[in-house]
Design an enzyme around this catalytic site. Sequence first.
Site, PDB file in Angstrom:
ATOM      1  N   ARG A 176      23.853  -0.077  -8.570  1.00  0.00           N
ATOM      2  CA  ARG A 176      23.872  -1.521  -8.836  1.00  0.00           C
ATOM      3  C   ARG A 176      24.938  -2.294  -8.054  1.00  0.00           C
ATOM      4  O   ARG A 176      24.679  -3.402  -7.590  1.00  0.00           O
ATOM      5  CB  ARG A 176      24.029  -1.776 -10.337  1.00  0.00           C
ATOM      6  N   ASP A 193      21.689  -2.896 -17.025  1.00  0.00           N
ATOM      7  CA  ASP A 193      21.646  -3.377 -15.643  1.00  0.00           C
ATOM      8  C   ASP A 193      21.950  -4.861 -15.504  1.00  0.00           C
ATOM      9  O   ASP A 193      22.521  -5.290 -14.494  1.00  0.00           O
ATOM     10  CB  ASP A 193      20.288  -3.063 -15.022  1.00  0.00           C
TER      11      ASP A 193
END
Length: 452
Positions: A100, A129
Amino acid sequence: MAKRKINKAVLAYSGGLDTSIILKWLQDEYECEVVTFTADLGQGEEVEPARQKALDMGIKPENIFILDLKEEFVKDFVFPMFRANAIYEGEYLLGTSIARPLISKKQIEIAHQTGADAVSHGATGKGNDQVRFELGYLALDPDITVIAPWREWDLNSRTKLLAYAKEHGIDIDGKGQAKPYSMDANLLHISYEGEHLENPYAEPEEDMWLWSVSPEKAPNEPEYITIEYKKGDPVAVNREEMSPAEILETLNTYGKKHGIGRIDIVENRMVGMKARGCYETPGGTIMLKAHRAIESITLDREEAHMKDELMPKYAKLIYNGLWWSAERRMLQAAIDATQENVEGTVKLKLYKGNVIVVGRKSDLSLYSEEHSTFEADEVYNQKDAEGFIRLNALRFIIEGKKQPERIKSLIGGYDEVEVCRIETGSMTICERIKRFFGFGNTKTPKNESKGK
């Protein structure tokens, strides 16, 4: 609250159902120009079709970015994390988490390059996320606007998403069919969540696993490989030098063949709930075992122990999306300082889901055979151990003499055995333990002869 006027937004775009709908939704809801960014992190799927899908939805060619990030991903994110031997909650090798910060970084770079004033992602409001992406965005550009459609729209079911796609003529190319699992993949791992796995007692179905054979079906003969390390990073497999991405790809191939890297865990998400997930990290599992093996002969004892104490904190920072934080960079500097002399070769045996270290060597090894041998030596005086032990026991000795009641409270008396009711023959467990260690009265209990 009124929406901020957005001129241009950079969308993390895969070309699948969710992000295709988000693209159209951004165009309609915000009436803004959209830039698509598709990252190739080694997920094993063709990324180029995303270009045509974006074109079909009216995106200008100059606003379509498809980037091969495999080498940067492994070199600048995976390898630094593996120098720390990072594992979250004892099992998870952080395959999704570590991808990420790179995606966030590239989105911000593209936003600056194209003059965009917003970024957008397809993460839901329930998971980790959304936090990871947005902490990355704001760490790298505190003035950027973040659009998180799943927290704004009412398309909160697959049925509604498919209806929206049909209404707006979005070609989903068969991806509207419900997948058995929610999956995320990159060169380090593939994850599975949802559906059948939402029952934490239900065993994963064998056909779920995509990146490894089952250990039962793995070869019946072990395979030996070597990994060479320099400054804490692997540089060669079986004496063949490779780039970072090539090394991980090669180890993935070995791991897949031998059923290595499967885990099934219930993890604690940042937002507060527990989630069951299954992961395959074949190459990473091999790499972690090898790295710890080469560290075992090249790191000083206290250096190694302190690294292990720091590791859970480091792993939690990555899991929580804090890659760009000052504290992660501080820990990374400390970890990297320990890796200067971590070089050498590790020999591994791969067999039916197992990674077994069978050898390690280094020109910088701290292992001294002449000190460690069980045979006669001329470098170690065993009599020195007596003073060493008494010095380490000095505080116990002083406390025992100053506070004798402490000793009594620890070992008690022979006449107190009645509190221990479990019996074996004519003696209680407590009596046997005390006699074995020489505590209390050593007289032979009634009905037990000395010869027994």
